[in-house]
Design a protein around this motif. Sequence first.
Motif, PDB file in Angstrom:
ATOM      1  N   ASP A 299       0.842  -1.189   0.000  1.00 16.14           N
ATOM      2  CA  ASP A 299       0.000   0.000   0.000  1.00 16.14           C
ATOM      3  C   ASP A 299       0.885   1.249   0.000  1.00 16.14           C
ATOM      4  OD1 ASP A 299      -3.102   0.807   0.947  1.00 16.14           O
ATOM      5  OD2 ASP A 299      -1.538   2.292   1.354  1.00 16.14           O
ATOM      6  N   ILE A 300       0.580   2.162  -0.929  1.00 13.28           N
ATOM      7  CA  ILE A 300       1.471   3.314  -1.125  1.00 13.28           C
ATOM      8  C   ILE A 300       1.481   4.246   0.092  1.00 13.28           C
ATOM      9  CG2 ILE A 300      -0.193   4.844  -2.270  1.00 13.28           C
ATOM     10  CD1 ILE A 300       3.375   4.478  -3.512  1.00 13.28           C
ATOM     11  N   LEU A 301       0.447   4.204   0.917  1.00 11.69           N
ATOM     12  CA  LEU A 301       0.425   5.063   2.102  1.00 11.69           C
ATOM     13  C   LEU A 301       0.827   4.313   3.371  1.00 11.69           C
ATOM     14  CD1 LEU A 301      -2.796   7.108   1.321  1.00 11.69           C
ATOM     15  CD2 LEU A 301      -0.421   7.812   1.010  1.00 11.69           C
ATOM     16  N   ARG A 302       0.238   3.125   3.554  1.00 16.78           N
ATOM     17  CA  ARG A 302       0.505   2.406   4.806  1.00 16.78           C
ATOM     18  C   ARG A 302       1.865   1.705   4.803  1.00 16.78           C
ATOM     19  NH1 ARG A 302      -3.181  -1.545   5.380  1.00 16.78           N
ATOM     20  NH2 ARG A 302      -4.208  -1.070   3.405  1.00 16.78           N
ATOM     21  N   GLU A 303       2.307   1.324   3.617  1.00 15.84           N
ATOM     22  CA  GLU A 303       3.630   0.705   3.522  1.00 15.84           C
ATOM     23  C   GLU A 303       4.485   1.521   2.569  1.00 15.84           C
ATOM     24  OE1 GLU A 303       2.638  -3.921   3.446  1.00 15.84           O
ATOM     25  OE2 GLU A 303       1.184  -2.655   2.411  1.00 15.84           O
ATOM     26  N   ALA A 304       4.488   2.816   2.830  1.00 17.34           N
ATOM     27  CA  ALA A 304       5.058   3.772   1.877  1.00 17.34           C
ATOM     28  C   ALA A 304       6.496   3.445   1.485  1.00 17.34           C
ATOM     29  CB  ALA A 304       4.971   5.182   2.453  1.00 17.34           C
TER      30      ALA A 304
ATOM     31  N   ARG B 107       8.275   0.642   1.484  1.00 17.67           N
ATOM     32  CA  ARG B 107       8.447  -0.530   0.631  1.00 17.67           C
ATOM     33  C   ARG B 107       7.842  -0.284  -0.748  1.00 17.67           C
ATOM     34  NH1 ARG B 107       8.652  -5.998   3.727  1.00 17.67           N
ATOM     35  NH2 ARG B 107      10.084  -6.192   1.977  1.00 17.67           N
ATOM     36  N   ALA B 108       6.681   0.364  -0.778  1.00 17.48           N
ATOM     37  CA  ALA B 108       6.026   0.624  -2.063  1.00 17.48           C
ATOM     38  C   ALA B 108       6.886   1.555  -2.926  1.00 17.48           C
ATOM     39  CB  ALA B 108       4.648   1.229  -1.844  1.00 17.48           C
ATOM     40  N   ARG B 109       7.393   2.603  -2.305  1.00 18.29           N
ATOM     41  CA  ARG B 109       8.145   3.603  -3.083  1.00 18.29           C
ATOM     42  C   ARG B 109       9.472   3.071  -3.605  1.00 18.29           C
ATOM     43  NH1 ARG B 109       7.381   9.469  -0.260  1.00 18.29           N
ATOM     44  NH2 ARG B 109       5.149   9.267   0.103  1.00 18.29           N
ATOM     45  N   GLU B 110      10.024   2.080  -2.919  1.00 23.03           N
ATOM     46  CA  GLU B 110      11.235   1.427  -3.421  1.00 23.03           C
ATOM     47  C   GLU B 110      11.057   0.978  -4.870  1.00 23.03           C
ATOM     48  OE1 GLU B 110      12.632  -2.156  -1.424  1.00 23.03           O
ATOM     49  OE2 GLU B 110      12.627  -0.938   0.418  1.00 23.03           O
TER      50      GLU B 110
END
Lengths: 307, 326
Positions: free
Chosen positions: B73-78, B80-83
């Motif tokens: 999730d781009i917000l809750r797991e920002a 890891r997602a943004r990597e």
Amino acid sequence: MSTPQPVVIARDLTKRFGDFVAVDHVSFQVYEGEVVGYLGPNGSGKTTTIRMLLGLLLPSEGEARVLGYDVRTQAEAIRPRVGYMSQRFALYDELTVWENMTFYAGVYGVREGKRVEEVARALGLWRIRNLQARVLPTGWRQRLALATAVLHRPRLIFLDEPTSGVDPPTRRAFWDLIYQLVEQGITAFVTTHYMDEAEYCHRVGIMHQGRLLAMDAPSRLKEEALPGRVWDVWARPLLRALEALEAREDVLRAVLARDHIRILTRPEVHPRGLRRWMQGQGLQVARIQPGDPTLEDVFLALAGGGS
Amino acid sequence: MTDPTTPTETLLAEDLHKRFGPIHAVQGVRLRLQAGEIYALVGPDGAGKTTLMRLLCGVLQPDRGRVSIMGYDILREADRAREHVGYLSQRFSLYEELTVIENLRFFAEVRGLSRQEWFPRSMEVLEFVGLAPFLHRRAGHLSGGMKQKLGLATALVHRPRVLLLDEPTNGVDPITRQEFWQLLLRLSQEEAITVLVTTPYMDEAVRAHTVGFMRGGRILMQGAPEALKTRFPYAVLQIRGRPLREWREHLLAQDWVHGALRFGDRIHVWVAPQQVKPAKKRVVRLARDLGLYLEKVREIPPQLEDVFLAQLHMEEAGNPAQGEKT
């Protein structure tokens, strides 16, 4: 029907800036009632050509006549008779549509009171005349810029990338307006580096590094200006197939296109022979079919670009 | 409806909404992109493309809906997602006074690449975009096309799985654009990277595997170009002749003509698919009866522009020539 008169005649038009040749012996004519496109990369000499035709820049060599006037000696006669819509059109954001138009009417010395209303109605700006320019979407700003360029009833308009930043329906609507102006006797000269825009022109000139490589109707360019034939090739593995095709001498250009390869070959290349050769290279060939040439194919072939 | 994320699904957006005051910039956008898919989002300035891009890379928070990248999730797991996301904004900023390699080092370090990692990886991406010979040239001294490629390199330096490019070829010439797309197609082919690219131009969009049309914050239609064309309810006849204005007027007055779009030297006429043969004959007859010059009439495959306009036509049930409404 009378023969159309040339409104622009350029002969060996050349502009040098020091050692740099921005426009290199360009010759062409634009006839009354035509929409002529000038397609080329940034820095290929498009704007320099326009500036010479407007009489803003003196040619280093060659000559040009616009509406019969010599660009070297009669520039003052040209400017009031032509319209110019530049890429970064100067609109006053805090003024309304109407105020922008009346401002430009004043600049051009348009005295008929009715003219502003006439143009506003013709270009569909009447019902939004009281809106501030700042709130207008790009497509409407372009219309307004076009309106300010035709208030003084020019016979010839220069449009510099007139529809950048709008989507196909809005571009379509804008071009329907241009066609409408053309039917009223205006001639248009349009620069662009997008094929979408070039497709709307009656004739398109292809500019590259200051030289005019070809000028003809889009359909004719696609049929006649290519030095060979276009094929779409579906093969696996794709990148190996691309490399193999690139290496062949009779393949003039090979590029990736979505899920296949698009090639330009010498006219004598036959798909069956090509397929057999590719299979001999250990490639799986699903399909080879003739491609409909695009203006981009023409551009890349003439300008010598590609992968 | 929440389908489980398949292993090849890289970017997922569900029912995204974003308002700025009275403006509903993004309204219920859904996207589902696969590994190696190139998706082109076509829309005018102000359609919400850039806002959508910002929602997808987590720079903006949606009012509703969610985004996940590689299942995060781009917000809750920002983090890891943004990597896994590379983003090239429309006005991407390179450091003009820094050299090509210094720019890459900067972006690599921002992305948390270690000392051992950044140099080989930077060389790899510079090699890929063709800038390796210009390592020590200042970014400010690069041509427009080279800057674009350097921008792409900075977005790739941390090995993202998903690349978001906002009008990446805005203002570049056809040759550079062609080269840039060859790079995108290679990324898709060789590394199965997902690419989402926005553009206002159809000639750009047709290069993608999937095309979506965006207007007023909504994606009006999306699909593979070939599939979209099969949804187009008409056949297209291309007419070359003169004078085109009269041709168009007379054609529009015919009850068997469903649309007539003018191009520079030709008209595209929409007719019922089972009527192609009789329609061609009627065109020839029109030319004879009205004394119009007909050079050629032939059936051509529908263009994406035809498809898009027909769709808008049906949705607005108005006049397509009126264009956008204010």
